[in-house]
Design an enzyme around this catalytic site. Structure first.
Site, PDB file in Angstrom:
ATOM      1  N   ARG A  18     -11.009   7.939 -36.105  1.00 42.66           N
ATOM      2  CA  ARG A  18      -9.859   7.110 -35.730  1.00 42.66           C
ATOM      3  C   ARG A  18     -10.078   5.673 -36.182  1.00 42.66           C
ATOM      4  O   ARG A  18     -11.139   5.316 -36.690  1.00 42.66           O
ATOM      5  CB  ARG A  18      -9.640   7.158 -34.218  1.00 42.66           C
ATOM      6  CG  ARG A  18     -10.753   6.540 -33.391  1.00 42.66           C
ATOM      7  CD  ARG A  18     -10.466   6.664 -31.904  1.00 42.66           C
ATOM      8  NE  ARG A  18     -11.504   6.013 -31.108  1.00 42.66           N
ATOM      9  CZ  ARG A  18     -11.497   5.996 -29.777  1.00 42.66           C
ATOM     10  NH1 ARG A  18     -10.528   6.621 -29.110  1.00 42.66           N
ATOM     11  NH2 ARG A  18     -12.456   5.376 -29.117  1.00 42.66           N
ATOM     12  N   ASP A  39     -18.165  12.119 -36.944  1.00 44.29           N
ATOM     13  CA  ASP A  39     -17.872  11.424 -35.690  1.00 44.29           C
ATOM     14  C   ASP A  39     -18.356  12.273 -34.521  1.00 44.29           C
ATOM     15  O   ASP A  39     -18.605  13.484 -34.677  1.00 44.29           O
ATOM     16  CB  ASP A  39     -16.367  11.166 -35.558  1.00 44.29           C
ATOM     17  CG  ASP A  39     -16.048   9.914 -34.754  1.00 44.29           C
ATOM     18  OD1 ASP A  39     -16.585   9.770 -33.646  1.00 44.29           O
ATOM     19  OD2 ASP A  39     -15.243   9.090 -35.239  1.00 44.29           O
ATOM     20  N   ASP A  62     -23.740  12.197 -34.246  1.00 44.23           N
ATOM     21  CA  ASP A  62     -24.217  11.062 -33.461  1.00 44.23           C
ATOM     22  C   ASP A  62     -25.153  10.307 -34.392  1.00 44.23           C
ATOM     23  O   ASP A  62     -26.218  10.808 -34.761  1.00 44.23           O
ATOM     24  CB  ASP A  62     -24.952  11.559 -32.212  1.00 44.23           C
ATOM     25  CG  ASP A  62     -25.575  10.430 -31.398  1.00 44.23           C
ATOM     26  OD1 ASP A  62     -25.693   9.304 -31.910  1.00 44.23           O
ATOM     27  OD2 ASP A  62     -25.975  10.692 -30.249  1.00 44.23           O
ATOM     28  N   VAL A  63     -24.774   9.105 -34.787  1.00 42.54           N
ATOM     29  CA  VAL A  63     -25.516   8.401 -35.834  1.00 42.54           C
ATOM     30  C   VAL A  63     -26.920   8.004 -35.399  1.00 42.54           C
ATOM     31  O   VAL A  63     -27.737   7.596 -36.237  1.00 42.54           O
ATOM     32  CB  VAL A  63     -24.755   7.146 -36.322  1.00 42.54           C
ATOM     33  CG1 VAL A  63     -23.460   7.543 -37.012  1.00 42.54           C
ATOM     34  CG2 VAL A  63     -24.505   6.163 -35.184  1.00 42.54           C
ATOM     35  N   TYR A 155     -23.766  -6.436 -29.535  1.00 39.86           N
ATOM     36  CA  TYR A 155     -22.814  -6.201 -30.632  1.00 39.86           C
ATOM     37  C   TYR A 155     -22.990  -7.266 -31.706  1.00 39.86           C
ATOM     38  O   TYR A 155     -23.125  -6.962 -32.897  1.00 39.86           O
ATOM     39  CB  TYR A 155     -21.389  -6.209 -30.087  1.00 39.86           C
ATOM     40  CG  TYR A 155     -20.335  -5.842 -31.103  1.00 39.86           C
ATOM     41  CD1 TYR A 155     -20.025  -4.511 -31.354  1.00 39.86           C
ATOM     42  CD2 TYR A 155     -19.642  -6.824 -31.810  1.00 39.86           C
ATOM     43  CE1 TYR A 155     -19.056  -4.166 -32.285  1.00 39.86           C
ATOM     44  CE2 TYR A 155     -18.679  -6.488 -32.742  1.00 39.86           C
ATOM     45  CZ  TYR A 155     -18.384  -5.156 -32.973  1.00 39.86           C
ATOM     46  OH  TYR A 155     -17.426  -4.823 -33.904  1.00 39.86           O
TER      47      TYR A 155
END
Length: 251
Positions: A18, A39, A62-63, A155
């Protein structure tokens, strides 16, 4: 518009189900590439892959999981008949919390997804790209690496670090014909911006609106197709938001 600019090329897009990731997938398929929509959002990712047709497939990823990365690359190689040419490291999360209230688990999780996820992707994809004689990797930084807001410490730290990771990867991988660049999206109309006051947020910018995911994808497409003499660069897609900070100070 559909073209054959990437005909015969295969790409992996993380966080592809998305938002900006989905726009990347649509742009790549539109340019002729085969795409793995990677994803953790299975339902949305499978629906997008089905909508994109036979040149797209979904892979649960899942990276932070290196075994899943190996499996994802295998999916791409099968889809591309042995070829992996493009990696778009797009997956990222954000958990706004004041720094003094932040749990170590939140800090670790955001960095694991946003930064280590990029590292894992590069390591997983490079062997196949080297065998193919080259490739293009596009990482995802952020305007927050230049204009850091409060309550987003992990972040912001991850996005700043992605710039350095991109530059080092470009230095080390150029000898193999692999270009590595980063996008720096600004305020983009995605679920992450839901609930924000668009008029207030963009008031000091030269372009007074959020960007659209497709506009970020256009820059990605430029990097993987036409920017053949560009590596180690960070390209802003921010409506002039960084310049807008200067305008606000001047005012």
């Amino acid at each position: 518009m559909t073209s054959a600019e990437l005909e015969g090329k295969t790409a992996i897009v993380t966080g592809g189900a998305r938002g900006i990731g989905a726009a990347h997938c649509r742009a790549l398929v539109g340019a002729g590439a085969s795409v793995v929509v990677a994803d953790v959002l299975r339902e949305e990712g499978e629906a997008l892959a089905a909508d994109l047709g036979e040149r797209a497939t979904f892979a649960f990823l899942d990276v932070t999981d290196r075994e899943q990365w190996a499996q994802c690359v295998d999916v791409a190689l099968r889809l591309g008949r042995g070829s992996l040419d493009i990696l778009v490291n797009n997956a990222g999360i954000n958990q706004p919390t004041p720094l003094v209230d932040m749990s170590p688990e939140t800090w670790d999780r955001v960095l694991a997804v946003n930064l280590t996820g990029h590292f894992n992707g590069i390591q997983a994809a490079v062997p196949a790209m080297r065998r193919a004689g080259g490739g293009s990797i596009v990482n995802t930084a952020s305007i927050t690496a230049v204009i850091p807001p409060s309550q987003l410490a992990p972040y912001v730290a991850s996005k700043m670090a992605i710039v350095g990771l991109t530059q080092v990867a470009a230095l080390e991988l150029g000898a193999y014909g692999i270009r590595v660049n980063a996008l720096q999206p600004g305020y983009t109309d995605t679920p992450m911006m839901a609930g924000g006051d668009e008029a207030a947020i963009t008031a000091a910018m030269p372009i007074h609106r959020y960007g659209q995911p497709e506009e970020v994808a256009d820059m990605m497409l430029y990097l993987v197709t036409r920017a053949t003499y560009t590596t180690g660069s960070v390209l802003a897609v921010d409506g002039g938001a960084v310049a807008g900070v200067g305008y606000a100070v001047a005012d």
